[in-house]
Write an enzyme that holds these catalytic residues in place. Structure first.
Site, PDB file in Angstrom:
ATOM      1  N   ALA A  64       0.862  -1.294   0.006  1.00 33.35           N
ATOM      2  CA  ALA A  64      -0.061   0.117  -0.002  1.00 33.35           C
ATOM      3  C   ALA A  64       0.917   1.264   0.056  1.00 33.35           C
ATOM      4  O   ALA A  64       1.980   1.280   0.545  1.00 33.35           O
ATOM      5  CB  ALA A  64      -0.918   0.016   1.247  1.00 33.35           C
ATOM      6  N   GLY A 109       0.839  -5.163   1.044  1.00 32.18           N
ATOM      7  CA  GLY A 109      -0.524  -5.240   0.119  1.00 32.18           C
ATOM      8  C   GLY A 109      -0.072  -6.003  -1.277  1.00 32.18           C
ATOM      9  O   GLY A 109      -1.035  -6.292  -1.775  1.00 32.18           O
ATOM     10  N   GLU A 112      -0.384  -9.291  -0.807  1.00 33.31           N
ATOM     11  CA  GLU A 112      -1.882  -9.975  -0.442  1.00 33.31           C
ATOM     12  C   GLU A 112      -2.692  -9.716  -1.790  1.00 33.31           C
ATOM     13  O   GLU A 112      -3.380 -10.480  -1.867  1.00 33.31           O
ATOM     14  CB  GLU A 112      -2.380  -8.629   0.446  1.00 33.31           C
ATOM     15  CG  GLU A 112      -1.828  -8.837   2.001  1.00 33.31           C
ATOM     16  CD  GLU A 112      -2.218  -7.658   3.023  1.00 33.31           C
ATOM     17  OE1 GLU A 112      -1.805  -6.455   2.476  1.00 33.31           O
ATOM     18  OE2 GLU A 112      -2.649  -7.724   3.890  1.00 33.31           O
ATOM     19  N   GLU A 132       4.727  -5.087   7.274  1.00 31.11           N
ATOM     20  CA  GLU A 132       3.734  -4.142   8.024  1.00 31.11           C
ATOM     21  C   GLU A 132       4.242  -3.971   9.475  1.00 31.11           C
ATOM     22  O   GLU A 132       4.107  -2.855   9.929  1.00 31.11           O
ATOM     23  CB  GLU A 132       2.590  -4.587   8.133  1.00 31.11           C
ATOM     24  CG  GLU A 132       1.763  -4.358   6.943  1.00 31.11           C
ATOM     25  CD  GLU A 132       1.573  -5.374   5.862  1.00 31.11           C
ATOM     26  OE1 GLU A 132       2.743  -6.334   6.124  1.00 31.11           O
ATOM     27  OE2 GLU A 132       1.066  -5.507   4.748  1.00 31.11           O
TER      28      GLU A 132
HETATM   29  N1  CO8 Z   1       4.415   3.120  -0.549  1.00 34.97           N
HETATM   30  C1  CO8 Z   1       4.918   4.449  -1.215  1.00 34.97           C
HETATM   31  N2  CO8 Z   1       5.757   4.576  -1.988  1.00 34.97           N
HETATM   32  C2  CO8 Z   1       6.934   3.372  -2.078  1.00 34.97           C
HETATM   33  C3  CO8 Z   1       6.560   2.111  -1.649  1.00 34.97           C
HETATM   34  C4  CO8 Z   1       5.391   2.253  -0.907  1.00 34.97           C
HETATM   35  N3  CO8 Z   1       4.830   0.985  -0.135  1.00 34.97           N
HETATM   36  N4  CO8 Z   1       7.684   1.304  -1.766  1.00 34.97           N
HETATM   37  C5  CO8 Z   1       8.473   1.861  -2.410  1.00 34.97           C
HETATM   38  N5  CO8 Z   1       8.084   3.363  -2.807  1.00 34.97           N
HETATM   39  C6  CO8 Z   1       8.830   4.436  -3.407  1.00 34.97           C
HETATM   40  C7  CO8 Z   1       9.980   4.806  -2.633  1.00 34.97           C
HETATM   41  O1  CO8 Z   1       9.708   5.810  -1.476  1.00 34.97           O
HETATM   42  C8  CO8 Z   1      10.874   5.676  -3.663  1.00 34.97           C
HETATM   43  O2  CO8 Z   1      10.260   6.548  -4.075  1.00 34.97           O
HETATM   44  P1  CO8 Z   1      11.348   7.976  -4.251  1.00 34.97           P
HETATM   45  O3  CO8 Z   1      12.052   7.501  -5.310  1.00 34.97           O
HETATM   46  O4  CO8 Z   1      10.162   9.255  -4.562  1.00 34.97           O
HETATM   47  O5  CO8 Z   1      11.736   8.230  -2.940  1.00 34.97           O
HETATM   48  C9  CO8 Z   1      10.661   4.514  -4.867  1.00 34.97           C
HETATM   49  O6  CO8 Z   1       9.300   3.899  -4.636  1.00 34.97           O
HETATM   50  C10 CO8 Z   1      11.708   3.630  -5.115  1.00 34.97           C
HETATM   51  O7  CO8 Z   1      11.789   2.790  -3.717  1.00 34.97           O
HETATM   52  P2  CO8 Z   1      13.330   2.670  -3.153  1.00 34.97           P
HETATM   53  O8  CO8 Z   1      14.207   3.824  -3.670  1.00 34.97           O
HETATM   54  O9  CO8 Z   1      13.066   2.479  -1.812  1.00 34.97           O
HETATM   55  O10 CO8 Z   1      13.812   1.420  -3.843  1.00 34.97           O
HETATM   56  P3  CO8 Z   1      14.742   0.255  -3.138  1.00 34.97           P
HETATM   57  O11 CO8 Z   1      14.975  -0.493  -4.641  1.00 34.97           O
HETATM   58  O12 CO8 Z   1      15.833   0.935  -2.579  1.00 34.97           O
HETATM   59  O13 CO8 Z   1      13.972  -0.491  -2.288  1.00 34.97           O
HETATM   60  C11 CO8 Z   1      12.026  -1.663  -1.350  1.00 34.97           C
HETATM   61  C12 CO8 Z   1      12.903  -1.441  -2.701  1.00 34.97           C
HETATM   62  C13 CO8 Z   1      12.792  -2.588  -0.553  1.00 34.97           C
HETATM   63  C14 CO8 Z   1      10.734  -2.298  -2.010  1.00 34.97           C
HETATM   64  C15 CO8 Z   1      11.731  -0.422  -0.730  1.00 34.97           C
HETATM   65  O14 CO8 Z   1      10.946   0.472  -1.457  1.00 34.97           O
HETATM   66  C16 CO8 Z   1      10.646  -0.634   0.563  1.00 34.97           C
HETATM   67  O15 CO8 Z   1      11.140  -1.110   1.611  1.00 34.97           O
HETATM   68  N6  CO8 Z   1       9.457  -0.338   0.191  1.00 34.97           N
HETATM   69  C17 CO8 Z   1       8.392  -0.475   1.481  1.00 34.97           C
HETATM   70  C18 CO8 Z   1       7.997  -2.000   1.473  1.00 34.97           C
HETATM   71  C19 CO8 Z   1       6.734  -1.949   2.320  1.00 34.97           C
HETATM   72  O16 CO8 Z   1       6.980  -1.699   3.513  1.00 34.97           O
HETATM   73  N7  CO8 Z   1       5.642  -2.301   1.908  1.00 34.97           N
HETATM   74  C20 CO8 Z   1       4.408  -2.509   2.871  1.00 34.97           C
HETATM   75  C21 CO8 Z   1       3.634  -1.341   2.825  1.00 34.97           C
HETATM   76  S1  CO8 Z   1       2.386  -1.349   4.145  1.00 34.97           S
HETATM   77  C22 CO8 Z   1       1.257  -2.279   3.418  1.00 34.97           C
HETATM   78  O17 CO8 Z   1       1.445  -2.737   2.345  1.00 34.97           O
HETATM   79  C23 CO8 Z   1      -0.138  -2.508   4.296  1.00 34.97           C
HETATM   80  C24 CO8 Z   1      -1.329  -3.020   3.276  1.00 34.97           C
HETATM   81  C25 CO8 Z   1      -2.635  -3.053   4.047  1.00 34.97           C
HETATM   82  C26 CO8 Z   1      -3.085  -1.506   4.144  1.00 34.97           C
HETATM   83  C27 CO8 Z   1      -4.161  -1.287   4.656  1.00 34.97           C
HETATM   84  C28 CO8 Z   1      -4.883   0.108   4.449  1.00 34.97           C
HETATM   85  C29 CO8 Z   1      -4.565   0.960   5.716  1.00 34.97           C
END
Ligand code: CO8
Length: 258
Positions: A64, A109, A112, A132
């Protein structure tokens, strides 16, 4: 509707839906979710016999949208979780099988979303996880339930409590994905499976999906009785007549989906 965050290509009766928000690793914000809802509930018709869902560039879906979630109140977060859950249910209950072709990150997400699909096929580059707990939240798009039902409670608890990420081979070993291919092979292999499914009697495939989905939430005696009801429904179809006649006449069946 013109989509900004996904593309949908249809070839014969197979649709390929590709999430196209690579700058945010295809993270699910409300706009992406609303487009996903539209494509599955309004755009794709009964003619479609199989859908492939995949992501552009290096991610399937990295979760998400964390930045969008940041501004939400608890009530808004509940509404967001609930609306995502209902969209994922429309994918889970889509009349035809949906194959997740997991090309890269499938986190939170994203994992999921893959779990709401019927079958998951992964690229060697795919990574799976429910991170999460690193953010102080829990899976909210069905992960606590579908991951548990897919890989069993032991592995699901480990993945959800630790927030650890696993690679495609480990996902295959624990039954989270059906097969692993090179990135170059992933889509071709997904299309191959989709074509096999699309060549079968579509109503029968759809009833199989319904029996598996709905039956898994019933007790076993009710579930097998439900299977008998759906069996009778398949038995009354034109495709059953065609399928059995074709077998007897030693020719290839031509199914119409009725
Ligand atoms: N949300 C928003 N932006 C994201 C997300 C995300 N989940 N993941 C990556 N991005 C963005 C980064 O912020 C970055 O943006 P910018 O260039 O503007 O800084 C761009 O994508 C590229 O990402 P990275 O530079 O971080 O890329 P890397 O290759 O270094 O890393 C990763 C890749 C390991 C995937 C890293 O981006 C990461 O850890 N992302 C988050 C993963 C995460 O925690 N996912 C779970 C999110 S919570 C969720 O999904 C809950 C679901 C249920 C929701 C219920 C409703 C409330």
């Amino acid at each position: 509707m013109e989509y900004k965050n996904l593309t949908c290509e249809i070839q014969e009766n197979i649709a390929t839906v590709t999430l196209q928000r690579p700058k945010a690793l295809n993270a699910l914000n409300q706009e992406v979710l609303s487009e996903l809802r539209h494509v599955f509930t309004e755009h794709l018709t009964r003619e479609i016999r199989c859908v492939i869902l995949t992501g552009s560039e290096k991610a399937f879906v990295a979760g998400a949208d964390i930045k969008e979630m940041d501004g939400m109140t608890p009530l808004q977060s509940r509404q967001f979780a609930r609306s995502g859950q209902l969209i994922f249910e429309s994918i889970e209950n889509f009349h035809a099988p949906v194959i997740a072709a997991v090309n890269g990150y499938a986190l939170g997400g994203g994992c999921e979303l893959a779990l709401a699909c019927d079958i998951r096929i992964a690229s060697e580059k795919a990574k799976f996880g429910q991170p999460e707990v690193n953010l102080g939240i829990i899976p909210g798009f069905g992960g606590t339930q579908r991951l548990t039902r897919t890989v069993g409670p032991g592995k699901a608890r480990e993945l959800i409590y630790t927030g650890n990420t696993i690679d495609a081979q480990e996902a295959h070993r624990i039954g989270l994905v059906n097969a692993v291919y090179t990135p170059e092979e992933l889509l071709a292999k997904s299309v191959e499976m989709a074509k096999t499914i699309a060549s079968k009697a579509p109503l029968a495939v759809s009833l199989c999906k319904k029996a598996i989905n709905m039956g898994s939430n019933m007790d076993i005696s009710r579930a097998i009785e439900f299977e008998a009801d759906l069996f009778a429904e398949s038995f009354s179809s034109e495709d059953r007549k065609e399928g059995i006649e074709a077998f007897v006449q030693k020719r290839k069946a031509s199914f119409v989906g009725k």
